[in-house]
Motif scaffolding. Sequence first.
Motif, PDB file in Angstrom:
ATOM      1  N   ARG A 175       0.814  -1.220   0.000  1.00 52.97           N
ATOM      2  CA  ARG A 175       0.000   0.000   0.000  1.00 52.97           C
ATOM      3  C   ARG A 175       0.848   1.270   0.000  1.00 52.97           C
ATOM      4  O   ARG A 175       0.390   2.340  -0.442  1.00 52.97           O
ATOM      5  CB  ARG A 175      -0.933   0.025   1.211  1.00 52.97           C
ATOM      6  N   GLN A 176       2.104   1.204   0.482  1.00 53.78           N
ATOM      7  CA  GLN A 176       2.910   2.417   0.634  1.00 53.78           C
ATOM      8  C   GLN A 176       3.178   3.118  -0.700  1.00 53.78           C
ATOM      9  O   GLN A 176       3.096   4.333  -0.800  1.00 53.78           O
ATOM     10  CB  GLN A 176       4.241   2.086   1.333  1.00 53.78           C
ATOM     11  N   ILE A 177       3.482   2.349  -1.729  1.00 58.14           N
ATOM     12  CA  ILE A 177       3.770   2.964  -3.017  1.00 58.14           C
ATOM     13  C   ILE A 177       2.515   3.593  -3.606  1.00 58.14           C
ATOM     14  O   ILE A 177       2.569   4.620  -4.283  1.00 58.14           O
ATOM     15  CB  ILE A 177       4.384   1.930  -3.996  1.00 58.14           C
ATOM     16  N   VAL A 178       1.355   3.003  -3.310  1.00 55.61           N
ATOM     17  CA  VAL A 178       0.089   3.570  -3.790  1.00 55.61           C
ATOM     18  C   VAL A 178      -0.191   4.896  -3.094  1.00 55.61           C
ATOM     19  O   VAL A 178      -0.542   5.896  -3.735  1.00 55.61           O
ATOM     20  CB  VAL A 178      -1.061   2.575  -3.550  1.00 55.61           C
ATOM     21  N   GLU A 179      -0.019   4.939  -1.782  1.00 53.34           N
ATOM     22  CA  GLU A 179      -0.240   6.180  -1.050  1.00 53.34           C
ATOM     23  C   GLU A 179       0.775   7.242  -1.461  1.00 53.34           C
ATOM     24  O   GLU A 179       0.449   8.436  -1.533  1.00 53.34           O
ATOM     25  CB  GLU A 179      -0.160   5.922   0.455  1.00 53.34           C
ATOM     26  N   THR A 180       1.989   6.813  -1.721  1.00 50.89           N
ATOM     27  CA  THR A 180       3.017   7.766  -2.158  1.00 50.89           C
ATOM     28  C   THR A 180       2.627   8.421  -3.476  1.00 50.89           C
ATOM     29  O   THR A 180       2.758   9.643  -3.648  1.00 50.89           O
ATOM     30  CB  THR A 180       4.368   7.050  -2.307  1.00 50.89           C
ATOM     31  N   GLN A 181       2.133   7.627  -4.413  1.00 50.88           N
ATOM     32  CA  GLN A 181       1.684   8.197  -5.682  1.00 50.88           C
ATOM     33  C   GLN A 181       0.555   9.190  -5.456  1.00 50.88           C
ATOM     34  O   GLN A 181       0.533  10.283  -6.059  1.00 50.88           O
ATOM     35  CB  GLN A 181       1.229   7.089  -6.635  1.00 50.88           C
ATOM     36  N   GLN A 182      -0.378   8.866  -4.591  1.00 49.95           N
ATOM     37  CA  GLN A 182      -1.493   9.770  -4.326  1.00 49.95           C
ATOM     38  C   GLN A 182      -1.009  11.093  -3.740  1.00 49.95           C
ATOM     39  O   GLN A 182      -1.513  12.164  -4.100  1.00 49.95           O
ATOM     40  CB  GLN A 182      -2.484   9.090  -3.373  1.00 49.95           C
ATOM     41  N   ILE A 183      -0.042  11.023  -2.833  1.00 45.43           N
ATOM     42  CA  ILE A 183       0.509  12.253  -2.251  1.00 45.43           C
ATOM     43  C   ILE A 183       1.192  13.091  -3.337  1.00 45.43           C
ATOM     44  O   ILE A 183       1.000  14.311  -3.424  1.00 45.43           O
ATOM     45  CB  ILE A 183       1.503  11.909  -1.133  1.00 45.43           C
ATOM     46  N   LEU A 184       1.983  12.450  -4.166  1.00 46.22           N
ATOM     47  CA  LEU A 184       2.712  13.174  -5.206  1.00 46.22           C
ATOM     48  C   LEU A 184       1.773  13.840  -6.201  1.00 46.22           C
ATOM     49  O   LEU A 184       2.030  14.955  -6.672  1.00 46.22           O
ATOM     50  CB  LEU A 184       3.657  12.214  -5.929  1.00 46.22           C
ATOM     51  N   LEU A 185       0.670  13.166  -6.533  1.00 45.55           N
ATOM     52  CA  LEU A 185      -0.277  13.730  -7.496  1.00 45.55           C
ATOM     53  C   LEU A 185      -0.989  14.964  -6.958  1.00 45.55           C
ATOM     54  O   LEU A 185      -1.557  15.737  -7.734  1.00 45.55           O
ATOM     55  CB  LEU A 185      -1.298  12.666  -7.902  1.00 45.55           C
ATOM     56  N   LYS A 186      -0.971  15.171  -5.658  1.00 40.63           N
ATOM     57  CA  LYS A 186      -1.538  16.398  -5.101  1.00 40.63           C
ATOM     58  C   LYS A 186      -0.657  17.605  -5.397  1.00 40.63           C
ATOM     59  O   LYS A 186      -1.129  18.739  -5.364  1.00 40.63           O
ATOM     60  CB  LYS A 186      -1.720  16.270  -3.586  1.00 40.63           C
ATOM     61  N   HIS A 187       0.623  17.356  -5.660  1.00 39.76           N
ATOM     62  CA  HIS A 187       1.570  18.456  -5.823  1.00 39.76           C
ATOM     63  C   HIS A 187       2.194  18.531  -7.212  1.00 39.76           C
ATOM     64  O   HIS A 187       2.787  19.551  -7.549  1.00 39.76           O
ATOM     65  CB  HIS A 187       2.705  18.313  -4.801  1.00 39.76           C
ATOM     66  N   ARG A 188       2.061  17.481  -8.001  1.00 40.62           N
ATOM     67  CA  ARG A 188       2.745  17.460  -9.288  1.00 40.62           C
ATOM     68  C   ARG A 188       1.822  17.004 -10.407  1.00 40.62           C
ATOM     69  O   ARG A 188       0.839  16.307 -10.171  1.00 40.62           O
ATOM     70  CB  ARG A 188       3.987  16.543  -9.235  1.00 40.62           C
ATOM     71  N   SER A 189       2.194  17.384 -11.596  1.00 39.00           N
ATOM     72  CA  SER A 189       1.420  17.014 -12.772  1.00 39.00           C
ATOM     73  C   SER A 189       1.402  15.502 -12.957  1.00 39.00           C
ATOM     74  O   SER A 189       2.410  14.836 -12.702  1.00 39.00           O
ATOM     75  CB  SER A 189       2.009  17.678 -14.010  1.00 39.00           C
ATOM     76  N   PRO A 190       0.287  14.947 -13.431  1.00 40.69           N
ATOM     77  CA  PRO A 190       0.268  13.509 -13.747  1.00 40.69           C
ATOM     78  C   PRO A 190       1.304  13.124 -14.796  1.00 40.69           C
ATOM     79  O   PRO A 190       1.712  11.968 -14.872  1.00 40.69           O
ATOM     80  CB  PRO A 190      -1.154  13.280 -14.274  1.00 40.69           C
ATOM     81  N   ASP A 191       1.735  14.102 -15.608  1.00 40.19           N
ATOM     82  CA  ASP A 191       2.705  13.827 -16.664  1.00 40.19           C
ATOM     83  C   ASP A 191       4.150  13.943 -16.199  1.00 40.19           C
ATOM     84  O   ASP A 191       5.071  13.827 -17.013  1.00 40.19           O
ATOM     85  CB  ASP A 191       2.492  14.784 -17.839  1.00 40.19           C
ATOM     86  N   THR A 192       4.365  14.155 -14.916  1.00 45.96           N
ATOM     87  CA  THR A 192       5.734  14.230 -14.400  1.00 45.96           C
ATOM     88  C   THR A 192       6.506  12.962 -14.756  1.00 45.96           C
ATOM     89  O   THR A 192       6.038  11.851 -14.485  1.00 45.96           O
ATOM     90  CB  THR A 192       5.726  14.409 -12.875  1.00 45.96           C
ATOM     91  N   PRO A 193       7.691  13.073 -15.347  1.00 45.54           N
ATOM     92  CA  PRO A 193       8.455  11.866 -15.696  1.00 45.54           C
ATOM     93  C   PRO A 193       8.853  11.060 -14.462  1.00 45.54           C
ATOM     94  O   PRO A 193       9.234  11.619 -13.426  1.00 45.54           O
ATOM     95  CB  PRO A 193       9.694  12.419 -16.405  1.00 45.54           C
ATOM     96  N   VAL A 194       8.778   9.748 -14.583  1.00 44.60           N
ATOM     97  CA  VAL A 194       9.175   8.824 -13.521  1.00 44.60           C
ATOM     98  C   VAL A 194      10.033   7.736 -14.152  1.00 44.60           C
ATOM     99  O   VAL A 194       9.661   7.146 -15.166  1.00 44.60           O
ATOM    100  CB  VAL A 194       7.948   8.201 -12.822  1.00 44.60           C
ATOM    101  N   GLY A 195      11.170   7.481 -13.539  1.00 42.87           N
ATOM    102  CA  GLY A 195      12.038   6.404 -14.001  1.00 42.87           C
ATOM    103  C   GLY A 195      11.981   5.236 -13.031  1.00 42.87           C
ATOM    104  O   GLY A 195      12.050   5.420 -11.817  1.00 42.87           O
ATOM    105  N   ILE A 196      11.823   4.036 -13.557  1.00 39.02           N
ATOM    106  CA  ILE A 196      11.775   2.816 -12.748  1.00 39.02           C
ATOM    107  C   ILE A 196      12.926   1.924 -13.198  1.00 39.02           C
ATOM    108  O   ILE A 196      12.969   1.486 -14.351  1.00 39.02           O
ATOM    109  CB  ILE A 196      10.429   2.093 -12.925  1.00 39.02           C
ATOM    110  N   VAL A 197      13.863   1.682 -12.282  1.00 42.84           N
ATOM    111  CA  VAL A 197      15.061   0.910 -12.626  1.00 42.84           C
ATOM    112  C   VAL A 197      15.140  -0.310 -11.721  1.00 42.84           C
ATOM    113  O   VAL A 197      15.134  -0.198 -10.496  1.00 42.84           O
ATOM    114  CB  VAL A 197      16.334   1.760 -12.483  1.00 42.84           C
ATOM    115  N   LYS A 198      15.236  -1.458 -12.332  1.00 42.43           N
ATOM    116  CA  LYS A 198      15.355  -2.708 -11.594  1.00 42.43           C
ATOM    117  C   LYS A 198      16.651  -3.403 -11.985  1.00 42.43           C
ATOM    118  O   LYS A 198      17.011  -3.471 -13.163  1.00 42.43           O
ATOM    119  CB  LYS A 198      14.160  -3.615 -11.903  1.00 42.43           C
ATOM    120  N   SER A 199      17.389  -3.878 -10.991  1.00 40.01           N
ATOM    121  CA  SER A 199      18.626  -4.627 -11.219  1.00 40.01           C
ATOM    122  C   SER A 199      19.601  -3.855 -12.093  1.00 40.01           C
ATOM    123  O   SER A 199      20.132  -4.376 -13.075  1.00 40.01           O
ATOM    124  CB  SER A 199      18.323  -5.991 -11.848  1.00 40.01           C
ATOM    125  N   ALA A 200      19.834  -2.607 -11.720  1.00 45.07           N
ATOM    126  CA  ALA A 200      20.722  -1.761 -12.520  1.00 45.07           C
ATOM    127  C   ALA A 200      22.109  -2.377 -12.628  1.00 45.07           C
ATOM    128  O   ALA A 200      22.699  -2.792 -11.642  1.00 45.07           O
ATOM    129  CB  ALA A 200      20.815  -0.369 -11.891  1.00 45.07           C
TER     130      ALA A 200
END
Length: 640
Positions: A175-200
């Motif tokens: 649930r934490q990542i879901v709540e984090t997204q909700q908090i961020l969307l209150k302050h930033r555009s939905p189109d804000t770039p997000v990078g997801i890196v796994k096993s860099a």
Amino acid sequence: MAGKLLIIGFGPGDEAHITKRAREAISESEVIIGYNTYVDLIRSLIDGKQVVRTGMTEEVSRAQEAVRQAEAGRKVAVISSGDAGVYGMAGLVYEVLIEKGWKPSDGVEVEIVPGISAINSCASLLGAPVMHDACTISLSDHLTPWDLIRRRVEAAASADFVIALYNPRSGRRTRQIVETQQILLKHRSPDTPVGIVKSAYRDREHVVLTTLAEMLEHDIGMLTTVIIGNSATRNYEGLMITPRGYQRKYTLDSDIQPLRPHERLRREAEPWALEQDEETGTEAAPALGEQSGAVLRSAEEREAGSAVLPSFFDEDEDEYGDDGYGEYSPEAEGTGTTDDYDREDSTVRILAAGTRSAYDTPASSGAGEYGDSAVAVAVRPPAAPAQAAASVPTAFELAEEALRLVTGEPGGPVASASPSGFFRQQAILEFAVSPGLANKNLTAKQLMVLADAVGDTGTMEYTPHHQLLVKLRTDDPDSVTKRLRGEGLLLAPVGDVVQIKACDFCNMDKGDAVPYAEELHDLLGGATVPKEMKIGFNGCGMACYGAVKEDIGIVYRREKFDLFLGGKTVGRNAHAAQPVAEGIEPDKLVETIERIVARYRNEGHPNERFHKFFARVKELEGYRHREVPAFQIENALCGD
């Protein structure tokens, strides 16, 4: 005899990204203590050593065992992936030591060996997303209350930090990542770039560039680091790039003033930051939405071109395990280095300040030998409206609305990639204002017009160079400059340009040299140079306006000119310019100065001041440089 604790961060585990000191520290250690998977990652470096391995969530026992072994006189390496001081083992080892009453002066020796942190390695795979203020937040509530984590996310989101999320999700903690997204969307555009890196930088590296609105549609687990851009971050050709500032400063002679490195971008070095349209011959960057969710590349694709399937996130987590890389599995992630991009030398052209009278400045200016003095600035056209706002505007929407009102853009909030400026930055027009080249008297009307043009949001700063430095926000610079010039004010570009600093010629009582000052101003005023350059021009031998202290000093005396080169105007070892010539004939002055400036432009290093250039080349137009005697300055009694 007390032993030694070496707390080592080895990055992702890929040997190419383990530092030299980390290798040395592992080599000199007698005992290696670490989580099972980390031991496996560096197995080739620890052959023949005693190894103490523990499982997940046993970080406290690892720290205690390391301290016990060191107190027994052994050299002990405590290993972490990433950096041991970022969500790693360094702090926990210190906690165990402190509880035992350890003192650095007589206890076991402790050395922290830094490693490449996940925020840096992941940023290098995404492009350059962490070019401005940034923070790291671990979403694991294993040791930190979720309420505190949530408040930190809220604070970072409202302050427009670039945010790197460590330990974003596990099998039991979703649930934490879901709540984090909700908090961020209150302050930033939905189109804000997000990078997801796994096993860099590991075998199953997986890199995705998406948006804040769509980030949860992608695989996120304990092996993942998520980087959320700020309001200025943009997607350019599959790269996530954040500019180093929020303001684009420009002055009278160019779209974007070629400012000092810390003051902003150059077109030659960072073309994506400036206007991208058909008129400039460059292609506008694709909208972020066109590339959202695209897998940029994987380790296999780099080496063999094969596709990589996303894997499920881990079921468990280790708070102290790994600097945000997550516990290792066959698809465990890693890190890499961030490389500075090269900057090309910018093409330099002299832009004339135009023909002006030294005392009564006309309203308009013409062109000089080196170029056109017309104002050319990038003005942003209306942007496309973003998604529909909620009934109660968010902080982000309010900020966007404020920016729209300031820049005069109609319609809704600024789109994520405006047509004329790739990054969302305020356009700041800055220039220098004076009543004239020799005139030092401002009228009340001129001051009133200037104050009205600057308004409440702009600034005026008086400088030691008999000018006012003006900074203001406007989408119509032509009307501003035309109005000020119409009142007889002299406007000049600022930054790394040539400025002519003339005296008042004793209120024009000694005005014989004025035509030469005007000619120099028309030819060289506003010319771009490696570093800002002042040419002082005084109309008599008194030199009361200090021409001899400038980069180039010119003094009119007995109907001829004396020349001074290489003044150092600032610093404890400031000195006057060197007298290099007396009695230069008037008809030779302008061409001599022009050749000296041209050579400085062509041969000077970026940011090299003229006095240093003169000392380096030793000779200019036949004038030899002489070393200034070195002197010692005793410290003041006050200690300053």
